[in-house]
Design an enzyme around this catalytic site. Structure first.
Site, PDB file in Angstrom:
ATOM      1  N   ARG A 192       4.076   8.808  47.513  1.00 57.74           N
ATOM      2  CA  ARG A 192       5.163   8.603  46.532  1.00 57.74           C
ATOM      3  C   ARG A 192       6.235   9.676  46.695  1.00 57.74           C
ATOM      4  O   ARG A 192       7.426   9.386  46.788  1.00 57.74           O
ATOM      5  CB  ARG A 192       4.570   8.657  45.120  1.00 57.74           C
ATOM      6  CG  ARG A 192       5.472   8.091  44.051  1.00 57.74           C
ATOM      7  CD  ARG A 192       4.794   8.167  42.702  1.00 57.74           C
ATOM      8  NE  ARG A 192       3.487   7.506  42.687  1.00 57.74           N
ATOM      9  CZ  ARG A 192       2.585   7.660  41.728  1.00 57.74           C
ATOM     10  NH1 ARG A 192       2.837   8.439  40.682  1.00 57.74           N
ATOM     11  NH2 ARG A 192       1.412   7.036  41.786  1.00 57.74           N
TER      12      ARG A 192
ATOM     13  N   ASN B   4      -2.489   4.362  43.189  1.00 62.58           N
ATOM     14  CA  ASN B   4      -2.816   3.176  42.387  1.00 62.58           C
ATOM     15  C   ASN B   4      -3.796   2.243  43.099  1.00 62.58           C
ATOM     16  O   ASN B   4      -4.079   1.156  42.600  1.00 62.58           O
ATOM     17  CB  ASN B   4      -1.535   2.399  42.079  1.00 62.58           C
ATOM     18  CG  ASN B   4      -0.609   3.168  41.154  1.00 62.58           C
ATOM     19  OD1 ASN B   4      -0.992   3.504  40.035  1.00 62.58           O
ATOM     20  ND2 ASN B   4       0.589   3.481  41.613  1.00 62.58           N
TER      21      ASN B   4
ATOM     22  N   ASP C  84      -1.680  -1.836  50.676  1.00 69.28           N
ATOM     23  CA  ASP C  84      -0.391  -2.472  50.389  1.00 69.28           C
ATOM     24  C   ASP C  84       0.191  -3.105  51.653  1.00 69.28           C
ATOM     25  O   ASP C  84       0.470  -2.413  52.628  1.00 69.28           O
ATOM     26  CB  ASP C  84       0.603  -1.417  49.860  1.00 69.28           C
ATOM     27  CG  ASP C  84       0.112  -0.746  48.580  1.00 69.28           C
ATOM     28  OD1 ASP C  84      -0.304  -1.468  47.663  1.00 69.28           O
ATOM     29  OD2 ASP C  84       0.141   0.505  48.505  1.00 69.28           O
TER      30      ASP C  84
ATOM     31  N   ASP D 158      -5.712  -0.624  55.430  1.00 68.00           N
ATOM     32  CA  ASP D 158      -4.694  -0.173  54.490  1.00 68.00           C
ATOM     33  C   ASP D 158      -4.683  -1.219  53.357  1.00 68.00           C
ATOM     34  O   ASP D 158      -5.222  -2.323  53.519  1.00 68.00           O
ATOM     35  CB  ASP D 158      -3.349  -0.133  55.236  1.00 68.00           C
ATOM     36  CG  ASP D 158      -2.189   0.103  54.309  1.00 68.00           C
ATOM     37  OD1 ASP D 158      -2.262   1.033  53.488  1.00 68.00           O
ATOM     38  OD2 ASP D 158      -1.191  -0.653  54.398  1.00 68.00           O
TER      39      ASP D 158
ATOM     40  N   SER E  45      -1.698   5.207  48.396  1.00 67.96           N
ATOM     41  CA  SER E  45      -1.349   4.953  46.992  1.00 67.96           C
ATOM     42  C   SER E  45      -2.369   5.510  46.011  1.00 67.96           C
ATOM     43  O   SER E  45      -3.569   5.291  46.149  1.00 67.96           O
ATOM     44  CB  SER E  45      -1.208   3.446  46.762  1.00 67.96           C
ATOM     45  OG  SER E  45      -1.012   3.193  45.397  1.00 67.96           O
TER      46      SER E  45
ATOM     47  N   ASP F  94       0.159  -2.107  58.191  1.00 66.21           N
ATOM     48  CA  ASP F  94       1.445  -2.828  58.264  1.00 66.21           C
ATOM     49  C   ASP F  94       2.623  -1.852  58.404  1.00 66.21           C
ATOM     50  O   ASP F  94       3.757  -2.297  58.535  1.00 66.21           O
ATOM     51  CB  ASP F  94       1.663  -3.669  56.990  1.00 66.21           C
ATOM     52  CG  ASP F  94       1.880  -2.805  55.777  1.00 66.21           C
ATOM     53  OD1 ASP F  94       1.139  -1.807  55.608  1.00 66.21           O
ATOM     54  OD2 ASP F  94       2.804  -3.081  54.991  1.00 66.21           O
TER      55      ASP F  94
ATOM     56  N   GLY G 209       3.888   3.197  53.594  1.00 66.49           N
ATOM     57  CA  GLY G 209       2.756   4.043  53.993  1.00 66.49           C
ATOM     58  C   GLY G 209       2.881   5.495  53.574  1.00 66.49           C
ATOM     59  O   GLY G 209       1.898   6.219  53.522  1.00 66.49           O
TER      60      GLY G 209
HETATM   61  C1  BG6 Z   1       1.501   3.124  50.185  1.00 68.20           C
HETATM   62  C2  BG6 Z   1       2.720   2.221  50.140  1.00 68.20           C
HETATM   63  O1  BG6 Z   1       0.367   2.355  50.362  1.00 68.20           O
HETATM   64  O2  BG6 Z   1       1.388   3.863  48.977  1.00 68.20           O
HETATM   65  C3  BG6 Z   1       3.963   3.003  49.791  1.00 68.20           C
HETATM   66  O3  BG6 Z   1       2.885   1.626  51.417  1.00 68.20           O
HETATM   67  C4  BG6 Z   1       3.739   3.783  48.490  1.00 68.20           C
HETATM   68  O4  BG6 Z   1       5.040   2.121  49.643  1.00 68.20           O
HETATM   69  C5  BG6 Z   1       2.510   4.684  48.666  1.00 68.20           C
HETATM   70  O5  BG6 Z   1       4.874   4.571  48.190  1.00 68.20           O
HETATM   71  C6  BG6 Z   1       2.215   5.525  47.436  1.00 68.20           C
HETATM   72  O6  BG6 Z   1       1.855   4.701  46.369  1.00 68.20           O
HETATM   73  P1  BG6 Z   1       1.733   5.167  44.871  1.00 68.20           P
HETATM   74  O7  BG6 Z   1       1.123   3.958  44.191  1.00 68.20           O
HETATM   75  O8  BG6 Z   1       0.835   6.356  44.830  1.00 68.20           O
HETATM   76  O9  BG6 Z   1       3.098   5.484  44.385  1.00 68.20           O
HETATM   77 MG    MG Z   2       0.746  -0.709  53.887  1.00 71.34          MG
END
Ligand code: BG6
Ligand code: MG
Length: 221
Positions: A49, A116, A11, A9, A114, A168, A46
Site C-alpha cells: 500500500r 486485506n 489480487d 498471488d 495485501s 499477474d 503487487g
Molecule cells: C497487492 C495488490 O496484492 O496488494 C496491490 O496487487 C495492493 O494493488 C497491495 O496495493 C496492498 O494491498 P492492501 O490491501 O494492503 O492495501
Molecule cells: Mg496480483
C-alpha cells in the site's frame, strides 16, 4: 518423486480484486487532482500500500500525509469489496485449487502483499484450500522483494526449486525470479517479461500442465 508446491498471488490471480485496488487509488488521485489511469496502475500492482502511494505520487509526501492517504485509499477499497461474492473468483482458480488440494503430491500457499488478503479469503470461504497463507502484515519487504514467496515456501516446507509462483503483476514476477522460483504469469506477455509461461487466466492450465514446467526445469538442470 518430490513434493511440489504452487504459491498463488491473490489480487488478479485468484480473485478479481485488482480492479477494486485500482478504483481506490483512482478515487484518491482524483481527490488530490493527480492524473491516474489503468496504464499507470499497472506499475502499482503487487506493491505494498505504502509503495503504491509513493509510486502514484512520484515522491514521498512525508509520514503524516502518507499515513492519512494510505488509510483513505484502504477505506475506499474496503467499501468496494464490502459486497464481494464468489462471482469475483477468476476463471479456472476454483478448479485448480480444488485439484491441488486433492492431490497428495502437491501443496499450495497464498502469498499476497495485501494486508486485506485474509479478509478476502475468509469472505469467499477460500482459506480452507491453502496449506499456508502469507500476507502483507508478515514482512516489511513487499514485492518485488522475494520475502513473501520465500516465507510461503518455508511454511510449505519446500525448497524454492520445488515451487512455482502464479502472478499477474510485473513486481510479482520479478519477486519470484529474485527468489529463484519458477513463475507462471497471468496477463500480457509484454508486461510479464521473465515469466516461464504466460497465460490469459487459470482456465488455461491444470495440474499436469504445471507438472510439465517442473519436468522441463529438471531436464535443463
Ligand atoms: C497487492 C495488490 O496484492 O496488494 C496491490 O496487487 C495492493 O494493488 C497491495 O496495493 C496492498 O494491498 P492492501 O490491501 O494492503 O492495501
Ligand atoms: Mg496480483
Amino acid at each position: 518423486m518430490n513434493m511440489h508446491g504452487v504459491i498463488f498471488d491473490l489480487d488478479g490471480v485468484i480473485v478479481n480484486t485488482a480492479k477494486f485496488h485500482y478504483k481506490g487509488w483512482k478515487k484518491l488521485a482524483d481527490k488530490l487532482g493527480l492524473p491516474f489511469d489503468e496504464e499507470k496502475n499497472e506499475k502499482l500492482k503487487g506493491l505494498s500500500r505504502r509503495d503504491s502511494l509513493l509510486a502514484m505520487l512520484g515522491k514521498d509526501p512525508g509520514e503524516d500525509k502518507a499515513a492519512k492517504w494510505c488509510e483513505e485509499k484502504n477505506a475506499y477499497y474496503l467499501e468496494f469489496v464490502g459486497q464481494i461474492d464468489k462471482s469475483e473468483i477468476l476463471p479456472g482458480a476454483m478448479e485448480l485449487v480444488r485439484e491441488i488440494q486433492k492431490d497428495k503430491g502437491w501443496k499450495q500457499a497464498l502469498a499476497s502483499s495485501s494486508k486485506n488478503a485474509k479478509l478476502i479469503l475468509n469472505k469467499l470461504d477460500l482459506t480452507k484450500y491453502f496449506d499456508a497463507v502469507v500476507d502483507g502484515s508478515e514482512t516489511e519487504k513487499a514485492k518485488p522483494d522475494p520475502a513473501l514467496f520465500l516465507l510461503a515456501a518455508k511454511k510449505l516446507g519446500l525448497p524454492t526449486d520445488d515451487v512455482v509462483v502464479v502472478e499477474d503483476a510485473e513486481s510479482g514476477v520479478a519477486a519470484a525470479r529474485a527468489g529463484k522460483m519458477k513463475v507462471i504469469g497471468l496477463g500480457d506477455p509484454k508486461i510479464l517479461v521473465g515469466a516461464d509461461l504466460v497465460l490469459k487466466d487459470l482456465s488455461q492450465i491444470d495440474l499436469s500442465g504445471i507438472g510439465r514446467l517442473f519436468s522441463k526445469a529438471a531436464a535443463s538442470r
